[in-house]
Design a protein around this motif. Sequence first.
Motif, short mmCIF file in Angstrom:
data_model
loop_
_atom_site.label_atom_id
_atom_site.label_comp_id
_atom_site.label_asym_id
_atom_site.label_seq_id
_atom_site.Cartn_x
_atom_site.Cartn_y
_atom_site.Cartn_z
N VAL A 1 27.33 33.81 34.03
CA VAL A 1 26.87 34.45 35.26
C VAL A 1 27.34 35.90 35.29
N THR A 2 26.44 36.82 35.58
CA THR A 2 26.79 38.23 35.61
C THR A 2 27.80 38.50 36.72
N LEU A 3 28.83 39.25 36.35
CA LEU A 3 29.87 39.57 37.32
C LEU A 3 29.37 40.62 38.29
N SER A 4 29.58 40.38 39.55
CA SER A 4 29.33 41.40 40.56
C SER A 4 30.42 41.31 41.59
N VAL A 5 31.24 42.36 41.67
CA VAL A 5 32.35 42.37 42.61
C VAL A 5 31.83 42.81 43.96
N LYS A 6 32.10 42.03 44.93
CA LYS A 6 31.62 42.38 46.28
C LYS A 6 32.60 43.34 46.92
N GLY A 7 32.10 44.54 47.22
CA GLY A 7 32.97 45.58 47.75
C GLY A 7 33.26 45.38 49.22
N ALA B 1 47.41 50.10 35.99
CA ALA B 1 46.42 50.55 36.98
C ALA B 1 46.70 49.89 38.33
N LEU B 2 46.44 50.65 39.37
CA LEU B 2 46.47 50.13 40.73
C LEU B 2 45.09 49.52 41.00
N PRO B 3 44.85 48.99 42.20
CA PRO B 3 43.53 48.40 42.47
C PRO B 3 42.37 49.36 42.21
N TRP B 4 41.30 48.80 41.68
CA TRP B 4 40.08 49.57 41.41
C TRP B 4 39.30 49.63 42.73
N LEU B 5 39.63 50.58 43.55
CA LEU B 5 39.24 50.56 44.96
C LEU B 5 37.73 50.66 45.19
#
Length: 216
Positions: free
Chosen positions: A210-216, A160-164
């Motif tokens: 800790v719940t994961l949250s990716v900062k977009g 996979a490429l980045p999960w944009l």
Amino acid sequence: MSAPPSGRLSLVQSLASLLRNSGDTVLEGTSTLTLQAEGLQHLTRLFEQYLLSRKHQHGFLALPSHPADTASMLQVQFLFDMLQKTISLKLFNPSESKIQSPVKIFPFKSLKYLEVKRIPPHCLEGLRAVYSQLEVFICSKSVHSLEELISSCGGDLSSALPWLELHTLNFSYNSITALDSSLVRKGLQDEQFSDMSSCTSHWLSCLLMVTLSVKG
């Protein structure tokens, strides 16, 4: 919004009826379509058998001429069209059953939210086609390593490429005992995880709480 898990024909009829009555909320993404893995497997077999092109052909097959068959195929066609436009999907497998064959998500062309529960990653096929548009990805009781889904796209075994578009990733309640480099390699940084393992290592246990949250 859940489809009843009963019988083959009744699944098609029940889901078609459900989506005709409440399909707008699914298409808008305000409701999540919930399916058992076995039910989706049955639907994809119907799509492959009656709608999708046979080997070396393109497009759809002609509908049968018999009125009863035509009515059934129109229901299958309707479901295929609706699934292609579905934004939010939850797939689960009951704890008492074991998946023996691929669970294919190829009909879902518009997914932004995907949740899978008790789906072995090697059985999940079609993630490669939608991962770059997913905004929320939740996976529980399914994996032993992040790489199985984040890097290899499950059963697609495709890099996979980045999960944009991804901004929320939750891998709670899995059997992950160590973090690999999948997240950094795929453009996911500054993540924190939630209760993914009962690992006794203090630092890892703290990190996983800790719940994961990716900062977009």
